[in-house]
Design a protein around this motif. Structure first.
Motif, short mmCIF file in Angstrom:
data_model
loop_
_atom_site.label_atom_id
_atom_site.label_comp_id
_atom_site.label_asym_id
_atom_site.label_seq_id
_atom_site.Cartn_x
_atom_site.Cartn_y
_atom_site.Cartn_z
N PRO A 29 33.66 41.02 42.69
CA PRO A 29 33.17 39.55 42.78
C PRO A 29 31.43 39.48 42.90
N ASP A 34 34.52 35.89 39.55
CA ASP A 34 35.40 36.55 39.92
C ASP A 34 35.78 36.99 41.18
N SER A 43 43.19 41.01 40.16
CA SER A 43 42.20 41.58 40.72
C SER A 43 42.33 42.89 41.39
N TYR A 70 39.70 45.54 37.70
CA TYR A 70 38.78 44.23 37.55
C TYR A 70 37.38 44.16 38.00
N ASN A 71 36.80 43.10 37.60
CA ASN A 71 35.50 42.92 38.10
C ASN A 71 35.34 42.72 39.56
N SER A 92 37.23 40.33 33.50
CA SER A 92 37.25 38.96 34.44
C SER A 92 38.54 38.94 35.16
N THR A 93 38.66 38.62 36.33
CA THR A 93 39.89 38.22 37.18
C THR A 93 40.53 37.34 36.50
N SER A 94 39.96 36.46 35.80
CA SER A 94 40.61 35.13 35.04
C SER A 94 41.08 35.63 33.95
N GLU A 135 45.62 37.31 34.44
CA GLU A 135 44.95 37.10 35.56
C GLU A 135 45.29 38.20 36.79
#
Length: 131
Positions: free
Chosen positions: A105, A127, A80, A102-103, A21-23, A78
């Protein structure tokens, strides 16, 4: 007496599994030469000399998860994108960068004003980034 010098092999990253996940998410790093035995003790007897960076940012090594010479878990930072360098450092010896992805969106819904003169559109999903 004769001195014998010995160099430890650099950590090798074969792959990663988990939540990209981007977070932030929990990821298991798989490879070799992570410098620990089955009890989780590394060369100097603690995990303090194990560090991981993702895109130049420090990740948390999760000591509550399984940890040995071939795998361990981290909490990612975090971020992306694709080909973000993931580097494992054990006692000052760094791995070659592993290209972390990263995933992408995911869009679940789009609604709002779709007029030709512009309007406000709301997209819901996962994402999109971390801001």
């Amino acid at each position: 007496s004769n001195q014998i010098s010995y160099n430890y092999a650099a950590p090798l990253i074969f792959g990663v599994t988990g939540n990209f996940s981007t977070s932030s998410g929990i990821v298991e790093i798989n490879g070799l030469h992570f410098g620990v035995d089955l009890t989780g003790a590394n060369f100097n007897g603690s995990l303090s000399s194990v560090s991981v960076s993702l895109g130049g940012k420090a990740c948390q090594v999760l000591t509550s998860k399984s940890f040995n010479n071939t795998y361990f878990s981290i909490q990612t930072v975090e971020g992306s994108g694709r080909n973000v360098p993931l580097i494992v450092t054990i006692n000052g010896i760094a791995s070659s960068p592993f290209n972390f992805i990263y995933n992408a969106p995911q869009v679940f819904s789009i609604n709002g004003d779709f007029s030709t003169e512009g309007g406000i559109v709301r997209m819901e999903g996962l994402d999109f980034g971390f801001d």
